[in-house]
Design an enzyme around this catalytic site. Structure first.
Site, PDB file in Angstrom:
ATOM      1  N   GLU A 427       0.165  -7.621 -17.915  1.00  0.00           N
ATOM      2  CA  GLU A 427      -0.552  -6.958 -19.011  1.00  0.00           C
ATOM      3  C   GLU A 427      -0.698  -7.749 -20.302  1.00  0.00           C
ATOM      4  OE1 GLU A 427       1.078  -3.001 -19.504  1.00  0.00           O
ATOM      5  OE2 GLU A 427       0.022  -2.264 -17.746  1.00  0.00           O
TER       6      GLU A 427
HETATM    7  C1  BMA Z   1       2.817  -0.286 -16.910  1.00  0.00           C
HETATM    8  C2  BMA Z   1       3.924  -1.230 -16.521  1.00  0.00           C
HETATM    9  C3  BMA Z   1       5.172  -0.981 -17.252  1.00  0.00           C
HETATM   10  C4  BMA Z   1       5.410   0.461 -17.547  1.00  0.00           C
HETATM   11  C5  BMA Z   1       4.394   1.335 -16.931  1.00  0.00           C
HETATM   12  C6  BMA Z   1       4.553   2.761 -17.321  1.00  0.00           C
HETATM   13  O1  BMA Z   1       1.883  -0.823 -17.697  1.00  0.00           O
HETATM   14  O2  BMA Z   1       3.493  -2.527 -16.610  1.00  0.00           O
HETATM   15  O3  BMA Z   1       5.108  -1.691 -18.440  1.00  0.00           O
HETATM   16  O4  BMA Z   1       6.648   0.827 -17.194  1.00  0.00           O
HETATM   17  O5  BMA Z   1       3.196   0.890 -17.348  1.00  0.00           O
HETATM   18  O6  BMA Z   1       4.372   2.933 -18.679  1.00  0.00           O
END
Ligand code: BMA
Length: 830
Positions: A427
């Site tokens: 991300e």
């Molecule tokens: C996503 C993952 C984590 C997180 C999840 C829930 O973006 O990459 O960073 O735990 O969301 O929020």
């Protein structure tokens, strides 16, 4: 080569204290403190808060090991540290050997001149990972945002598992310790450092492969390198090699006729060739390594098409619809993750038709056992590099450390047939939006800061990581980030690359929003639920069994977690009757929403060719997005996965005018099937019953097979107690089924159903025969006094039908004290 693991008689202590206590190596300071009764169970109640001091202390570990003459007579003696967490100074007999600063790297030190006959003292001092970087941070001109780090953001500067610093499903336990084995290696010959069996070309007739070996020797020497196929005993490579003092690399081609190929789960066998590599000097095998290699052509196919660019994995020429989930480390304390734990999670993935797991970038490069199991069970691995939701520096020191870490791990993992892709990070491209206004708007950064962060990102990801994959694992693709469009569009675009979707859940948007998406490959989306009640009870005292208690608050890491669960629940579900009802309904809700999303995403094939939900597992007992909880109990969601990931899916959509039914097949062709559909009511009346032939449906296709006008279906019938049941039969067997309700659960007129159970003992399993007097929604079974595994649970039962569930008891002579509940028992309707 002599290899001795230094795992005995370790002691540890806080540096500024006197008392040495027994330690376990590999391990970590938290588990050592726990084992010595110095802290309470960090996973219990609100104890996490009481353990935060540990990360601010320095810790030391010490052992005395004995060395015999046969070791000392060897020319080369090394200590190999496979994993140290993280800032360690290592001393052997009071001589400093190494100062380490990367948890993911292997560290080696030559000890020939220091080691002695008899007793040797190995002493490792760990500096607090947080205190170590705080002064460095104070000197910086920039703040490296680490979004999920719940304290001082030291994680951005530390090459240590990011999730140790807290996450929105994980506690903060910033560990220190020797997390992987320490090995004493002694030899007087060359050694094969790394071995790579590279696949040059592969077709049904022939596999052309090369054996690439890196040797290290402290003198000029020569020997024989031999590669043996253990299955047949065939010697595939047998060659004399001249080795020079220092590092050497050799490449030897070999072939296998009529190779048996490796396929992902659901697409064929997972054939693995067992090879032995021998290094022979003076007629003696002085070093050998065993490898299991799967042969497959793997491609990430990206071709221009009517929407943009495809994004699909193709294995041995077969397009794979990727199905699976995101994997996080299986414990906060990594020494607790043993082979059994990996095995259970990977088998549970296989059972519900996964063919891919994403090793997410906020955890660790997993242990060899993990990838070996993925090879064996046909689970492709989308492998992130360990960078997640954070900005990172790119100074020379940092890049050098990353380079070592990455080379070590690529070389360790590249032989695995399951390894499918290397991905730069989790991300970071999307969150930080380097080319858009994200940095300015979301983080309030200034132009010059944005410029630096962008340059740093380029250096780390698109230069360093990309070039290291190209150099050391050229057969695999480097994907810049998850999500990414590979710069053909801003990250998270429906027409290029992979996407993450979090508007449903984080933003509180209705689940119907999933249907606004048309992704090529969705690699994250999810919905939280509570763990199994027995798992919850493990971390709670009875008086804390309410939302809002300190223990419950500690075991929910999303700041609006419970409130989002409740908000969504109010929209579509009846009120839970109590705490257990809430836990139960939260699981049903999660399962229903994920089913809703995943069935829809599958219907987008061939535009969409992959689904990885967030998340498979937990690292401690917690309310989270996982489908299997920390105690490895399947949530409703995981049971549902067996159906929504079934190779054939009956997808029924409740449209305004009609119910549209599609058959979706990925790996399975339907040659001669029959689709039976029935309109039923909750009392068991069959209002309509019809069977239609369906045949000749090819793999990777979606076909509309029925359109049922609602006007006819619901004429003179109550929509709140009528439903459709679909069953697809082939060779008289039901190979897929599904139900469609016309109303949300809260509007359904559920009846009090009596569920009778007969329990039949077989040799090592138990069969439970159930029948319900009326339709029973989400029937949940447990044995009060046994902790075994139900092959199905949270299932629906039609009135007057017998359902048989297989149960694998923990102890065969258990009391048959079954508890059966369905939704009606868990709610309050007023
Ligand atoms: C996503 C993952 C984590 C997180 C999840 C829930 O973006 O990459 O960073 O735990 O969301 O929020």
């Amino acid at each position: 080569m002599i290899k001795i693991e230094i795992d005995q008689d370790w002691k540890f202590k806080q540096v500024d204290k006197q008392e040495w206590l027994p330690a376990t190596v590999p391990g970590c300071v938290h588990t050592d403190l726990l084992n010595n009764g110095q802290i309470e169970d960090p996973f219990f109640g609100a104890n996490e808060n009481k353990c935060q001091w540990i990360e601010y202390k320095n810790w030391e570990y010490r052992t005395v090991f004995t060395v015999d003459a046969y070791v000392l007579k060897e020319d080369e003696i090394e200590l190999v540290f496979e994993g140290l967490d993280t800032y360690a100074s290592i001393y052997l007999n009071d001589t400093e050997l190494l100062v380490t600063y990367n948890m993911f790297s292997t560290w080696r030190a030559s000890v020939k001149d220091i080691i002695k006959f008899g007793e040797n003292v190995l002493h490792i001092r760990f500096e607090s990972p947080t205190n170590k970087v705080l002064p460095e941070m104070a000197k910086l001109d920039f703040r490296y945002h680490a979004l999920q780090d719940n304290a001082v953001e030291a994680s951005a500067l530390t090459r240590k598992a990011p999730y140790h610093y807290g996450w929105d499903w994980g506690p903060r336990f910033v560990t220190s310790g020797i997390w992987k084995p320490i090995i004493l290696e002694a030899r007087s010959h060359a050694k094969t450092d790394t071995i790579f069996i590279k696949q040059e070309t592969l077709n049904k007739q022939l596999a052309q492969l090369s054996l690439q070996t890196e040797f290290y020797s402290s003198k000029n020497t020569s020997g024989t390198l031999r590669l043996i196929h253990k299955g047949t005993g065939t010697v595939l490579v047998d060659t004399e090699v001249e080795i020079k003092n220092g590092g050497n690399t050799t490449t030897h081609d070999f072939e296998l006729a009529d190779p048996k190929l490796w396929y992902p789960n659901g697409y064929g066998e997972q054939h693995l060739y067992a090879f032995k590599v021998e290094w022979i000097e003076d007629g003696q095998v002085v070093h050998e390594k065993n490898l299991k290699i799967g042969l497959r052509n793997l491609e990430l196919r990206r071709e221009k098409d009517e929407w943009g660019e495809s994004f699909e994995f193709v294995v041995n020429g077969v397009k794979i619809f990727a199905k699976g989930a995101n994997w996080i480390p299986a414990d906060n304390f990594l020494d607790r993750v043993d082979k059994r734990r990996y095995e259970e999670l990977i088998l549970a993935s296989k059972k519900v038709h996964f063919n891919m797991l994403r090793v997410w970038g906020g955890g660790i490069y997993e242990s060899d056992e993990f990838y070996e199991l993925c090879d064996e069970h046909g689970i492709l691995v989308w492998q992130d590099f360990m960078f997640a939701c954070s900005l990172f520096p790119a100074d020379d020191g940092f890049l050098e450390s990353v380079k070592n870490e990455v080379v070590d791990n690529i070389k360790r993992l590249r032989n695995h047939a399951s390894l499918a892709l290397w991905c730069g990070n989790n991300e970071n491209e999307w969150i930080y939006d380097f080319d858009g206004d994200g940095m300015k708007n979301r983080f309030g950064l200034k132009e010059e800061e944005i410029k630096v962060f962008k340059q740093d990102y380029e250096k780390l990801n698109n230069q360093l990581l990309k070039s290291l994959v190209a150099e050391h694992n050229p057969n695999l693709v480097y994907w810049p980030s998850s999500p990414s469009s590979d710069y053909k569009a801003p990250a998270n675009d429906d027409n290029y690359g992979d996407i993450h979707h979090w508007d449903v859940w984080h933003m509180g948007y209705p689940v119907e929003n999933y249907k606004k998406l048309k992704p090529r490959f969705i690699s994250e989306f999810g919905f939280q639920s509570m763990p199994d009640p027995r798992t919850i009870d493990r971390y709670l005292e009875e008086e804390q069994r309410f939302l809002g208690s300190p223990a419950m608050e500690t075991h929910q890491k999303h700041h609006r977690g419970y409130s989002l669960i409740k908000t969504y629940m109010e929209r579509a579900y009846p009120y839970p009757k109590d705490f257990d009802g809430f836990a139960y309904l939260s699981q049903v809700q999660q399962a229903d929403y994920m089913k809703y999303a995943i069935e829809y995403f599958r219907s987008l094939m061939p535009k969409c060719m992959g689904i990885l939900y967030w998340q498979l597992n937990d690292c401690w007992p917690v309310c989270s997005w996982a489908s299997i909880d920390y105690d490895l109990r399947w949530k409703a969601f995981h049971y549902y996965a067996k159906k929504f990931y079934n190779p054939v899916l009956i997808y029924a959509e409740n449209k305004t005018e009609n119910v549209k039914v599609k058959l979706i097949s990925d790996s399975k062709r339907i040659n001669n099937g029959h689709l039976k559909w029935q309109l039923l009511n909750f009392s068991g009346a069959v209002l309509h019953n019809e069977i239609i032939p369906v045949s000749g449906q090819d793999v990777n296709t979606v076909n509309t097979v029925l359109e049922l006008p609602k006007e006819l279906l619901l004429k003179n019938r109550a929509s709140d107690e009528t439903y459709l049941l679909f069953e697809l039969m082939e060779d008289k067997k039901v190979i897929a089924d599904n139900r469609l309700f016309f109303e949300e659960p809260k509007k359904l007129k559920l009846q009090e159903a009596t569920i009778d159970a007969t329990i039949e003992d077989a040799s090592d399993v138990v069969y439970i025969h159930l029948s319900a007097s009326a339709y029973a929604k989400n029937v949940f079974l447990i044995f009060e006094s046994d902790n075994g595994f139900f092959e199905d649970n949270y299932f629906d039962m039609d009135a007057n039908q017998t359902v048989t569930i297989k149960y694998h008891p923990e102890n065969m002579d258990f009391k048959h004290d079954i508890k059966i509940v369905s939704m009606k028992d868990m709610i309050e309707q007023f």
